[in-house]
Enzyme design. Structure first.
Site, PDB file in Angstrom:
ATOM      1  CB  VAL A 129      -2.054   2.903   4.367  1.00 55.68           C
ATOM      2  CG1 VAL A 129      -2.223   3.851   3.197  1.00 55.68           C
ATOM      3  CG2 VAL A 129      -1.062   1.798   4.010  1.00 55.68           C
ATOM      4  CE  LYS A 159       3.439  -0.272   3.233  1.00 57.11           C
ATOM      5  NZ  LYS A 159       3.007   1.124   3.093  1.00 57.11           N
ATOM      6  N   GLY A 161       0.824  -1.200   0.000  1.00 58.01           N
ATOM      7  CA  GLY A 161       0.000   0.000   0.000  1.00 58.01           C
ATOM      8  C   GLY A 161       0.853   1.241   0.000  1.00 58.01           C
ATOM      9  CE  LYS A 208       1.063 -23.063 -27.844  1.00 55.35           C
ATOM     10  NZ  LYS A 208       1.650 -22.836 -29.179  1.00 55.35           N
ATOM     11  CB  SER A 228       2.488 -20.260 -31.426  1.00 54.09           C
ATOM     12  OG  SER A 228       2.308 -19.458 -30.286  1.00 54.09           O
ATOM     13  N   PRO A 238       2.496   4.899   1.251  1.00 52.24           N
ATOM     14  CG  PRO A 238       4.452   6.046   0.754  1.00 52.24           C
ATOM     15  CD  PRO A 238       3.175   5.587   0.143  1.00 52.24           C
TER      16      PRO A 238
END
Length: 847
Positions: free
Chosen positions: A411, A413, A407, A806, A763, A409
């Site tokens: 907030v 953490k 997040g 695939k 491809s 700066p």
């Protein structure tokens, strides 16, 4: 060092008896006879600038000339006169036919011009005789044409004997000279390396090998050896530089062999001593030295040993530490490794091997209150933390996931990590990784480095003094990499030791020479049926065990697992499937942990004869108490809880816990809703995937625009596809007549969705052609059809790789028809028959 010198026609001659001075060599002599003293005074001492004299080897035994040992090449002064005083000069005169005549000497035909580097004058007592000490440097060779007498000493008419500069430049381009020079230098370097191990060699000596020409190096090296007088004369007479280098190589090699033989003899003699005698002798010497120095290091080592014994190390670590301690006891404090070993053992003794924070019973309500009081909002983050704590409560020894908070700066953490530590009752340590570019900051330095330190994680454990703290690796996205390594790779091993322990899941990072020596075994993705079986047999039991649950608490029906596979995972493997099942288990763990009528048992209750007690709880709830022994390993913690009914997962629970479905069967049909859109099959490092190709036209100048973060190969495929379509425009009925420009007045824009994901490879050729033809013909491509194959300008469809992955991807996305290159027919053997039974496969050789 010898240099180019312009020689005069005449030189004063100083005879050397049975000794030769070679160019580039330096020698210290002491002149005592009247003739040599007179020569030094007139030719060297009285000149304002240093003069030149000639050194001529002689065989005449009547001349009292003796030369001391040659000094090391490149040394200009001598340390003293103790063992290097030499007598050089001509003997006293005697009468011949009534006149004072000097004896006739038998000098060599060649000599060496020398200059004085140092002069000192002395007077002997009590005789008052004058003596000179002279340091001479040999410069160049000369030939004696006539030897005459000048007073009391000789002079000679000379001519230069060395090769001229032009002759040397011609010889230097001779192949034989180049080979001889390389051989001589290699032998000389080998000799220097051997001498460097036995004795200190001056720095200037090593510089000689790099700066001095080879023909001069030959003289300097030979001058430092003890060889016979005849061999010295042979080197003096070697005017041809090739002959000189050849002789010098032989002499250097002989000296090298003699040193090796001497070492071999010394080792053989030393090896004959009994080991016990050597140990006794060395220990006696060590004891005497310690007593003389009053050294107390032994007391320090003993204190370190006592500290290590009380550290509580695990058995394998203790065994290693004891081995290091034995090595330390045998070392002297002056040895470089002594300090590093002490620091290493001190670290082992200081680490908290057994010291842990005491875990008390988790209270989820108190944890919620702690999080709510410290942080406002962040409901989703708090929910995940509570789930984590609930699993820790049910199974404390479980190895939980590594939580990563992302997040902007400010907030919260870092404070969230601190709150987790407070809820667990553990110490908290924060380790900032911002700007770290050295992987040694994570793993620790090698002990051989001066000032080596442990990694930041080990240092954090040492600082908090407990072995179970809550550790925050802050600013993990700010790490970099340079020549000192990649800290992120080291962190990968720290956070997930299984990640790089045994397997490599991608071929690209392996160097081709190493890959050529290994057998590559590819692991393709799983079919939905395989995923279902893996989930029922392996994933669900493992998830229940990891979260401290059993089938009595959580039941996930097979139908619900199918829905998870269909609606929430489209991966080739089962990692995301396991994560979704873990989310369901965490939701059940919260329900169990918060059950009001659950009765946790004390882990200290002893085992009773009757494991099941018939007693009921006072309120009559259907909760039975079972006394279990702590020796029981199967769900011993979760068995302490009982609930009235298990937590059964249904569709409502899936959507509540996992959120709305991420995938549905309408995804492909909605993607191919207009002309110009086709479905391709591609291979990635995570298995096969479905890739949409979108094309549209607009007013323009006939340009082709490509977007979607494409590589060079796929851009070339798009250009090839457009060229082929334009060349076949009439056949495809895209234009009515020949010669009409298909792109007249319009541009083509091709886009590959998921623009943030890099894409490359050949491809997509067939898919691009299909998309362009669909756009230009205004006909939609079937939504249930996907294709792959490389396209050429001639319209050939070339085979591609990853067919099994695939095809499995097409089946996962609900594709019913697959178009493959004809030459990939053999690859369908690897595809399970159950998958092929649900698909209609077409093969294309040409478009």
């Amino acid at each position: 060092m010898a240099e180019l010198v312009e020689l005069p026609n005449r030189l004063a001659i100083l005879p050397f008896r049975n000794k030769v001075l070679l160019p580039g060599a330096i020698i210290r002599i002491r002149c005592t006879s009247p003739s040599s003293v007179k020569l030094v005074e007139q030719e060297l001492w009285q000149r304002e600038e240093k003069g030149l004299i000639g050194i001529l080897p002689v065989r005449d035994a009547t001349e009292a000339t003796s030369v001391g040992p040659v000094l090391s090449p490149g040394v200009g002064t001598d340390s003293g006169e103790g063992n290097s005083k030499v007598q050089v000069g001509i003997s006293d005169t005697h009468k011949l036919d009534g006149k004072n005549q000097q004896e006739v000497i038998h000098g060599h035909t060649r000599g060496v011009a020398a200059r004085a580097l140092h002069l000192s004058r002395g007077v002997e007592k009590p005789s008052g005789q004058v003596t000179y000490i002279v340091v001479l440097e040999g410069l160049c060779r000369f030939s004696v044409q006539e030897l005459i007498t000048r007073g009391t000493y000789y002079t000679a008419r000379i001519a230069p004997a060395d090769m001229t500069k032009a002759e040397m430049e011609q010889v230097e381009h001779d192949p034989d000279f180049i080979v001889l020079s390389r051989h001589f230098k290699a032998t000389a370097v080998e000799l220097m390396s051997l001498l460097e191990q036995k004795q200190k060699i001056g720095r200037r000596t090593k510089v000689l090998l790099e700066t001095v020409p080879v023909h001069k190096l030959a003289d300097i090296f030979v001058a430092s050896f003890e060889i016979s007088f005849e061999e010295q004369l042979s080197m003096l007479d070697s005017v041809d530089v090739k002959v000189r280098i050849s002789k010098a190589t032989e002499l250097v090699d002989r000296h090298l062999q003699s040193i090796r033989v001497a070492e071999k003899i010394t080792q053989k003699v030393e090896g004959q001593l009994l080991q016990t005698q050597k140990d006794f002798f060395l220990r006696q010497q060590m004891r005497a030295i310690k007593e003389e120095l009053r050294d107390n290091d032994e007391d320090d080592v003993a204190a370190l040993e006592r500290k290590m014994q009380s550290a509580g190390m695990p058995p394998d670590i203790w065994k290693h530490a004891q081995r290091e301690l034995r090595i330390l006891k045998k070392m002297q404090p002056q040895q470089p490794r002594y300090n590093s070993s002490c620091v290493y053992l001190e670290l082992l003794a200081d680490l908290p091997w057994q010291n842990a924070s005491e875990d008390y019973e988790l209270d989820l309500r108190a944890a919620r209150e702690c999080l709510d009081s410290d942080h406002y909002g962040l409901a989703k983050v708090k929910k995940r933390i509570i789930e984590y704590l609930a699993v820790r409560k049910l199974k404390p020894e479980a190895r939980g996931p590594v939580l990563c908070f992302v997040g902007p700066p400010g907030v919260g953490k870092t404070s969230l990590a601190s709150s987790i530590a407070a809820a667990l009752g553990r110490k908290f340590v924060r380790i900032s990784l911002g700007g770290v570019k050295d992987e040694a900051d994570i793993r620790g330095h090698r002990r051989t480095y001066i000032g080596s330190m442990p990694g930041r994680l080990i240092d954090g454990l040492k600082r908090v003094s407990v072995c179970n703290p809550v550790m925050l690796l802050d600013e993990i996205d700010k790490t970099g990499s340079d020549v000192r390594g990649d800290p992120a790779s080291a962190l990968l091993e720290v956070l997930d030791p299984e990640q790089n322990k045994t397997f490599n899941d991608q071929v690209q990072p392996i160097p081709p020479p190493l890959l050529d020596r290994m057998e590559v075994i590819e692991l393709p993705g799983y079919t939905p049926e395989e995923k279902l079986r893996i989930a029922m047999r392996h994933l669900i039991p493992r998830v229940l065990d990891q979260h401290g649950l059993s089938s009595e608490f959580l039941q996930i029906p097979e139908a619900m697992v199918k829905l998870v596979i269909q609606r929430y995972t489209r991966e080739a493997g089962v990692r995301n499937l396991e994560r979704n099942l873990a989310s369901l288990a965490r939701a059940a763990a919260v329900r169990v942990a918060e059950q009001e009528h659950s009765v946790p048992l004390s882990k200290y209750v002893h085992h009773l004869d009757s494991p099941l007690l018939e007693s009921r709880v006072a309120d009559g709830a259907e909760v039975e108490m079972e006394v279990i022994s702590m020796g029981v390993s199967n769900c011993e913690i979760s068995n302490a809880f009982r609930v009235s009914s298990p937590f059964v997962v249904d569709e409502a629970v899936l959507e509540k816990v996992l959120g709305p479905p991420r995938y549905d069967d309408r995804e492909t049909s909605e993607g191919v809703s207009t002309p110009g859109v086709s479905v391709g099959l591609v291979w990635t490092a995570f298995g096969g995937e479905v890739q949409f190709v979108e094309a549209t036209a607009m007013v323009g100048k006939g340009d082709l625009h490509l977007t979607g973060q494409l590589g060079d190969v796929i851009k070339e495929s798009a250009q090839i596809a457009l060229t082929w379509v334009r060349s076949r425009a009439t056949e495809l009925k895209l234009v009515s007549t020949e010669g009409v420009n298909l792109l007249e007045g319009r541009d083509i824009h091709i886009h590959f969705p998921a623009g943030a994901v890099p894409k490359d490879g050949p491809s997509a050729g067939v898919t691009l052609v299909t998309s362009l033809v669909s756009l230009l013909s205004q006909r939609k491509v079937r939504a249930d059809t996907a294709m792959t194959g490389e396209m050429t300008l001639r319209g050939q469809v070339l085979p591609v790789g990853g067919i099994k992955d695939k095809v499995l991807a097409a089946h996962r996305y609900g594709i019913k028809r697959v178009i493959l290159p004809k030459r990939n027919l053999k690859d369908l053997v690897e595809v399970p028959s159950a998958i092929l039974g649900n698909l209609e496969v077409f093969f294309s050789l040409r478009t």
